[in-house]
Motif scaffolding. Structure first.
Motif, PDB file in Angstrom:
ATOM      1  N   PRO B 140      34.808  25.041  35.475  1.00 31.87           N
ATOM      2  CA  PRO B 140      35.921  26.067  35.737  1.00 31.87           C
ATOM      3  C   PRO B 140      36.918  26.148  34.630  1.00 31.87           C
ATOM      4  CG  PRO B 140      35.898  23.889  36.619  1.00 31.87           C
ATOM      5  CD  PRO B 140      34.768  23.891  35.968  1.00 31.87           C
ATOM      6  N   GLY B 142      40.643  27.704  34.490  1.00 29.89           N
ATOM      7  CA  GLY B 142      41.492  28.461  35.528  1.00 29.89           C
ATOM      8  C   GLY B 142      40.717  28.471  36.732  1.00 29.89           C
ATOM      9  N   ARG B 143      41.054  29.899  37.363  1.00 35.02           N
ATOM     10  CA  ARG B 143      40.210  30.236  38.413  1.00 35.02           C
ATOM     11  C   ARG B 143      38.762  30.933  38.070  1.00 35.02           C
ATOM     12  NH1 ARG B 143      43.242  34.305  40.949  1.00 35.02           N
ATOM     13  NH2 ARG B 143      41.914  34.110  42.481  1.00 35.02           N
ATOM     14  N   ALA B 144      38.372  30.898  37.074  1.00 36.47           N
ATOM     15  CA  ALA B 144      37.156  31.612  36.703  1.00 36.47           C
ATOM     16  C   ALA B 144      35.928  30.560  36.364  1.00 36.47           C
ATOM     17  CB  ALA B 144      37.406  32.518  35.383  1.00 36.47           C
ATOM     18  N   MET B 145      34.804  30.694  36.338  1.00 40.18           N
ATOM     19  CA  MET B 145      33.791  29.634  36.072  1.00 40.18           C
ATOM     20  C   MET B 145      33.195  30.478  34.600  1.00 40.18           C
ATOM     21  SD  MET B 145      33.676  27.487  38.085  1.00 40.18           S
ATOM     22  CE  MET B 145      32.164  26.568  38.641  1.00 40.18           C
TER      23      MET B 145
END
Lengths: 205, 205
Positions: B140, B142-145
């Motif tokens: 991860p 932040g909110r992205a992978m």
């Protein structure tokens, strides 16, 4: 950048040709002291995570929550489009970690929206199926798996229940259309899964 | 036993109060040399594994290997009772690791025999479905992978194909009744899974 797992440094015998040589216990203690003098944080959890989750996207998932009895049929829960969270807690896990864990899992952009964009399960909005999966804590020893780092039964049930509750609270606050279902802790997790690609991810905490 | 990830030791600034203090680069180099003198193996993979697999037991599993085209229907492979292996290779993975990886996965006692005893997929004997799953390499941000540690496309295909071949060789040598099926590298892995409990395990190499 190099890295190594110091917890294995004193296993085995130095010079054992069937394993990589290890440092002597004396040198290991000097190493730890030296690092502590520098203020390096030492992990005391045996080097592992407090919780491990595997995430899969689904079109539909059905999970048995009560096996058939002598006089009763098996009972199931079911979700339509959303995310399956397989969860395992380890020794050292505590309720403190749950809010961040839940927030992370529900906000990670792991779900495919109808436009193809990746969004979180909260944004989709998608349903959530939580499957207790102690097997995720397994470590091989020879050909068998051992689960020595897993949390104990009572603490595990307590944490699992709290985890489920927090997910319910956060997901259902985001949308009235979606739901959280969950497996019965300690049971066989008889699962049927239909996907458009599970996009399996691993998240540890 | 304590452990720490030395790859983070020289990140950040010593004394930075928002992060744990780290050792100086000079002391880090002394540390590595000292350990190497003792013959400790240093991992150069950035601290992560070379391969990650997730294993699930199934009664039946069906995987799309070719999506529907304008003039053609979708194509699928299917296995009955056995094990699904989701596999992801990282930078630094090489063919050298495959024999041990295949041997481990096919010999680990992860499958439930009809007597309830845990046996390997070779002993069951069970079928194997191999699903390429690059998403397992996600980390991860932040909110992205992000998938920065994943192996490149060409090397990944080469290793994946070799992994599949080795599994075929070893499984089919053990029994004529069972088979290995596998997904198409790079495709969407449209999977349907029927289980009597997936007994999900994580194995890294």
């Amino acid at each position: 950048m190099r890295s190594f797992d110091a917890s294995r440094l004193t296993s085995g015998q130095p010079g054992n040709s069937s394993q990589a040589p290890f440092i002597s216990p004396v040198r290991y203690r000097l190493l730890c002291s030296s690092l502590e003098e520098d203020g390096v944080r030492m992990a005391d959890s045996g080097g592992g995570p407090a919780a491990r989750t595997v995430l899969q996207q689904c079109l539909q998932a059905r999970l048995q929550v009560q096996p058939a009895g002598e006089q009763s049929e098996a009972e199931y829960v079911q979700i339509s489009r959303g995310m399956v969270i397989y969860v395992c807690f380890f020794k050292g896990a505590s309720e403190d970690m749950l809010p961040r864990m839940v927030s992370t899992l529900l906000n990670l952009r792991l779900c495919e929206s109808s436009s193809g964009k990746m969004v979180s399960v909260l944004e989709l909005p998608g349903n959530v199926l939580i499957v207790p999966q102690a097997t995720l804590g397994g470590r091989p020893k020879g050909r068998a798996m051992q689960y020595h780092q897993n949390i104990g039964k009572e603490d595990g049930l307590r944490l699992y229940s709290a985890f489920v509750s927090l997910c319910e609270k956060e997901l259902m606050a985001a949308s009235a259309e979606v739901t959280v279902k969950h497996g019965t802790y300690g049971n066989r997790q008889v699962l049927v899964l239909d996907t458009n690609g599970p996009y399996t991810h691993l998240m540890e905490f």
